[in-house]
Design an enzyme around this catalytic site. Structure first.
Site, PDB file in Angstrom:
ATOM      1  N   ARG A   1       1.072  -1.104   0.060  1.00 22.36           N
ATOM      2  CA  ARG A   1      -0.041  -0.059   0.080  1.00 22.36           C
ATOM      3  C   ARG A   1       0.876   1.326  -0.040  1.00 22.36           C
ATOM      4  O   ARG A   1       1.976   1.139   0.081  1.00 22.36           O
ATOM      5  CB  ARG A   1      -0.979  -0.171   1.054  1.00 22.36           C
ATOM      6  CG  ARG A   1      -0.241  -0.204   2.534  1.00 22.36           C
ATOM      7  CD  ARG A   1      -1.152   0.022   3.651  1.00 22.36           C
ATOM      8  NE  ARG A   1      -0.464  -0.599   4.875  1.00 22.36           N
ATOM      9  CZ  ARG A   1       0.422  -0.009   5.662  1.00 22.36           C
ATOM     10  NH1 ARG A   1       0.679   1.044   5.271  1.00 22.36           N
ATOM     11  NH2 ARG A   1       0.930  -0.378   6.807  1.00 22.36           N
TER      12      ARG A   1
ATOM     13  N   ARG B   1       1.911   8.840   4.860  1.00 23.77           N
ATOM     14  CA  ARG B   1       1.083   9.401   5.675  1.00 23.77           C
ATOM     15  C   ARG B   1       0.940  10.839   5.490  1.00 23.77           C
ATOM     16  O   ARG B   1       1.855  11.612   5.637  1.00 23.77           O
ATOM     17  CB  ARG B   1       1.202   9.064   7.227  1.00 23.77           C
ATOM     18  CG  ARG B   1       0.796   7.550   7.551  1.00 23.77           C
ATOM     19  CD  ARG B   1       1.129   7.309   8.984  1.00 23.77           C
ATOM     20  NE  ARG B   1       1.195   5.850   9.153  1.00 23.77           N
ATOM     21  CZ  ARG B   1       1.498   5.281  10.569  1.00 23.77           C
ATOM     22  NH1 ARG B   1       2.090   6.141  11.480  1.00 23.77           N
ATOM     23  NH2 ARG B   1       1.573   3.826  10.682  1.00 23.77           N
TER      24      ARG B   1
ATOM     25  N   ARG C   1      17.615 -14.623   4.645  1.00 21.55           N
ATOM     26  CA  ARG C   1      18.534 -13.609   5.015  1.00 21.55           C
ATOM     27  C   ARG C   1      18.636 -13.745   6.678  1.00 21.55           C
ATOM     28  O   ARG C   1      17.482 -14.134   7.242  1.00 21.55           O
ATOM     29  CB  ARG C   1      17.993 -12.322   4.978  1.00 21.55           C
ATOM     30  CG  ARG C   1      17.837 -11.875   3.319  1.00 21.55           C
ATOM     31  CD  ARG C   1      18.878 -11.773   2.755  1.00 21.55           C
ATOM     32  NE  ARG C   1      19.768 -10.519   2.747  1.00 21.55           N
ATOM     33  CZ  ARG C   1      21.046 -10.426   2.265  1.00 21.55           C
ATOM     34  NH1 ARG C   1      21.433 -11.249   1.444  1.00 21.55           N
ATOM     35  NH2 ARG C   1      21.259  -9.159   2.551  1.00 21.55           N
TER      36      ARG C   1
ATOM     37  N   ARG D   1      20.510  -0.561  10.267  1.00 20.46           N
ATOM     38  CA  ARG D   1      19.995   0.049  11.380  1.00 20.46           C
ATOM     39  C   ARG D   1      20.863   0.069  12.448  1.00 20.46           C
ATOM     40  O   ARG D   1      21.598  -0.865  12.688  1.00 20.46           O
ATOM     41  CB  ARG D   1      18.213  -0.138  11.549  1.00 20.46           C
ATOM     42  CG  ARG D   1      18.207  -1.745  12.115  1.00 20.46           C
ATOM     43  CD  ARG D   1      16.658  -2.003  12.222  1.00 20.46           C
ATOM     44  NE  ARG D   1      16.187  -3.179  12.694  1.00 20.46           N
ATOM     45  CZ  ARG D   1      15.210  -3.756  12.951  1.00 20.46           C
ATOM     46  NH1 ARG D   1      14.357  -3.015  12.693  1.00 20.46           N
ATOM     47  NH2 ARG D   1      14.981  -5.018  13.279  1.00 20.46           N
TER      48      ARG D   1
ATOM     49  N   GLU E   1      23.189  -3.531  13.057  1.00 18.20           N
ATOM     50  CA  GLU E   1      22.559  -4.414  12.393  1.00 18.20           C
ATOM     51  C   GLU E   1      22.800  -4.684  10.808  1.00 18.20           C
ATOM     52  O   GLU E   1      22.914  -3.785  10.262  1.00 18.20           O
ATOM     53  CB  GLU E   1      21.150  -4.594  12.543  1.00 18.20           C
ATOM     54  CG  GLU E   1      20.004  -5.780  12.182  1.00 18.20           C
ATOM     55  CD  GLU E   1      18.710  -5.771  12.642  1.00 18.20           C
ATOM     56  OE1 GLU E   1      18.035  -5.783  11.873  1.00 18.20           O
ATOM     57  OE2 GLU E   1      18.489  -5.291  13.766  1.00 18.20           O
TER      58      GLU E   1
ATOM     59  N   TYR F   1       7.173 -14.905   6.794  1.00 18.62           N
ATOM     60  CA  TYR F   1       7.640 -13.928   7.771  1.00 18.62           C
ATOM     61  C   TYR F   1       6.326 -13.658   8.636  1.00 18.62           C
ATOM     62  O   TYR F   1       5.320 -13.318   8.054  1.00 18.62           O
ATOM     63  CB  TYR F   1       8.073 -12.578   7.138  1.00 18.62           C
ATOM     64  CG  TYR F   1       8.321 -11.700   8.246  1.00 18.62           C
ATOM     65  CD1 TYR F   1       9.484 -11.639   8.991  1.00 18.62           C
ATOM     66  CD2 TYR F   1       7.421 -10.510   8.511  1.00 18.62           C
ATOM     67  CE1 TYR F   1       9.763 -10.659  10.117  1.00 18.62           C
ATOM     68  CE2 TYR F   1       7.627  -9.534   9.603  1.00 18.62           C
ATOM     69  CZ  TYR F   1       8.858  -9.756  10.248  1.00 18.62           C
ATOM     70  OH  TYR F   1       8.977  -8.761  11.201  1.00 18.62           O
TER      71      TYR F   1
ATOM     72  N   ASP G   1       4.496 -11.851  12.145  1.00 16.81           N
ATOM     73  CA  ASP G   1       4.570 -11.008  13.363  1.00 16.81           C
ATOM     74  C   ASP G   1       4.258 -11.866  14.690  1.00 16.81           C
ATOM     75  O   ASP G   1       3.798 -12.848  14.528  1.00 16.81           O
ATOM     76  CB  ASP G   1       3.797  -9.776  13.451  1.00 16.81           C
ATOM     77  CG  ASP G   1       4.297  -8.740  12.374  1.00 16.81           C
ATOM     78  OD1 ASP G   1       5.558  -8.504  12.431  1.00 16.81           O
ATOM     79  OD2 ASP G   1       3.395  -7.941  11.667  1.00 16.81           O
TER      80      ASP G   1
END
Length: 381
Positions: free
Chosen positions: A171, A175, A247, A277, A298, A346, A348
Site C-alpha cells: 500500500r 501518511r 536472510r 539500522r 544490524e 515472515y 509477526d
C-alpha cells in the site's frame, strides 16, 4: 496423548499450553540453551538494560483475543515504535509522513497540498508495477524512493529492488498527517519484564516438560503420538531437496554512557553505510532508567548452513523448492509444521500466537473426531 513440540518459542509454548490444559502430556525441546526463540530477552549484566537478544520485537495487534492472551501471562506496558531514518545527511521520521515530506522537500504543506505534491512526484507512466522499484516509483517518485527505500532495501535483501516483487509495498507507504507511530494496530506494548518470562509463564503447566540444549533426532517420533515442528521446514527433511533461502542478521554490539541516539530504532537509508539500522535497547523499556546504554548495529546477509535464519526470501527459485517441501510435508504422517520457520513465512508475534492457538484447536478437534491432524493448519502457499 504424548506430544513432542520442537522449538521453545511462541509456537511451541502456545500450542503446548493449550494441549496440556486439555490433558495431553507435552514435551518441548530446543537446541538452544534458553527458551523464547528469537523473542528471547535478558538483562545486560553491566548496564541492567533489557536486551532483545536477537533484535527488536515489538508487540502490536488488532486481535483482541491474542492481546488478552498475552496479558494473561505478562504485564504489558504501553510502547509505540517511532522509527527515525538517517539518510542523505539528515534525520527524518518514519513511516514517511507529513513532517518527513515537508522537511525533505523544504516545504510547509498542508495534508491536501502534500497529497497533490506527492502525486506530482509519482511516476504515472508505470501503470502496472512489476517489481519493488516500480511500485515505489509509482507511489512516491524517485526522490523519496532513493532516500528511504532503495539503499535500505538493497542492504536488507542483498539484491536490486528490481528483483523483488511489487507486493512487498502493498500500500502507499506515506501518511499525509503527522502520525509517526510505526504501526496502525489498536493494541501495542511491551511486556514489562521481557518476553522470556512471559513465555516461561505460558509453559508453566504440570503437563509440560521443557528440555533445552536438546536437538531433535528422528528417533524421537517413535515415542510420541504427534510432533509439532517449528524448526525450518527444509530442516525436518535434512535439506535433501536443497536449502530454502533466508536472510540472516549480524549484530555488532557496543555500549555508550548516556543516550546514544535518542530513539529505539534508527534506520540508515544510504547504500554506503553498511548497516541497515542501529537499535538502542533501553528505549524499548521507556519506564526504566539506565545511565549506560547497549546498542546493536544490524547487518543483513545471506544465511549460511550454520546461521540463524531470520527472513524467508520467497523469490521464484525458493517458491519452486518450497512447493516440493510442502508436498513432502503433506505426505508425512504424525507431524504438523508451525511458525515462521515451519511454514517459511515472515510472521509477526501476534500472528504467530493466533496461528498457534488455531493449530491447537484444530489438533484437538481432530483428536475428538479420530482423524489425522493436517501437516499445515495455515498453508505456506
Amino acid at each position: 496423548m504424548q506430544i513432542l513440540l520442537v522449538g521453545a518459542g511462541l509456537s511451541g509454548a502456545v500450542i503446548g499450553r493449550k494441549l496440556a490444559e486439555a490433558g495431553h502430556s507435552c514435551r518441548i525441546i530446543d537446541a538452544r540453551s534458553h527458551i523464547g526463540g528469537n523473542c528471547h530477552t535478558e538483562r545486560d549484566a553491566d548496564t541492567g538494560v533489557m536486551m532483545h537478544v536477537y533484535g527488536p520485537h515489538i508487540f502490536h495487534t488488532d486481535d483482541q483475543e491474542v492481546w488478552n492472551y498475552v496479558n494473561g501471562f505478562a504485564e504489558f506496558l504501553p510502547f509505540q515504535n517511532r522509527v527515525k531514518s538517517t539518510t542523505q545527511g539528515a534525520v527524518y521520521s518514519l513511516p514517511i509522513n507529513l513532517l518527513t515530506i515537508n522537511q525533505f522537500f523544504g516545504k510547509t504543506m498542508r495534508p491536501d497540498e502534500a497529497r497533490d505534491f506527492i502525486a506530482g512526484q509519482a511516476d504515472r507512466t508505470i501503470e502496472d508495477p512489476q517489481n519493488f522499484e516500480e511500485q515505489a516509483l509509482r507511489f512516491v517518485g524517485r526522490d523519496l524512493y532513493e532516500a528511504f527505500f532503495k539503499g535500505y532495501t538493497e542492504k536488507q535483501w542483498g539484491c536490486a529492488p528490481t528483483e523483488l516483487p511489487a507486493s512487498i509495498l502493498k500500500r502507499l507507504p506515506v501518511r499525509f498527517n503527522y502520525d509517526d507511530n510505526y504501526f496502525f494496530h489498536r493494541f501495542q506494548g511491551m511486556p514489562k519484564d521481557g518476553y522470556t518470562p512471559m513465555i516461561a509463564a505460558i509453559m508453566d503447566h504440570p503437563n509440560i516438560t521443557v528440555q533445552l540444549d536438546t536437538p531433535y533426532s528422528a528417533d524421537m517420533t517413535a515415542t510420541v503420538d504427534h510432533v509439532f515442528w517449528s524448526g525450518p521446514l527444509d530442516g525436518f527433511f535434512g535439506y535433501d531437496l536443497g536449502r530454502l533461502g533466508y536472510r540472516t542478521l549480524d549484530f555488532e554490539r557496543f555500549t555508550h554512557d548516556g543516550d546514544y541516539q535518542g530513539c529505539a530504532v534508527m534506520n540508515y537509508g544510504d547504500r554506503d553505510v553498511p548497516w541497515t539500522r542501529i537499535t538502542e535497547h533501553k528505549h524499548f523499556s521507556p519506564w526504566e532508567i539506565h545511565d549506560g546504554s547497549v546498542c546493536y548495529r544490524e547487518y543483513s546477509r545471506a544465511a549460511g548452513p550454520q546461521d540463524i535464519p531470520y527472513y524467508p526470501i520467497r523469490l521464484v527459485k525458493e517458491k519452486a523448492l518450497l512447493a516440493d517441501y510442502i508436498a513432502r510435508a503433506r505426505a508425512t504422517e504424525g507431524v504438523t509444521f508451525v511458525g515462521r520457520l515451519g511454514t517459511y513465512r515472515y510472521l509477526d508475534m501476534d500472528v504467530t500466537i493466533r496461528e498457534a492457538m488455531d493449530t491447537a484447536d484444530a489438533f484437538l478437534n481432530c483428536a475428538r473426531r479420530g482423524t489425522a491432524p493436517p501437516a499445515f493448519v495455515t498453508s505456506p502457499d
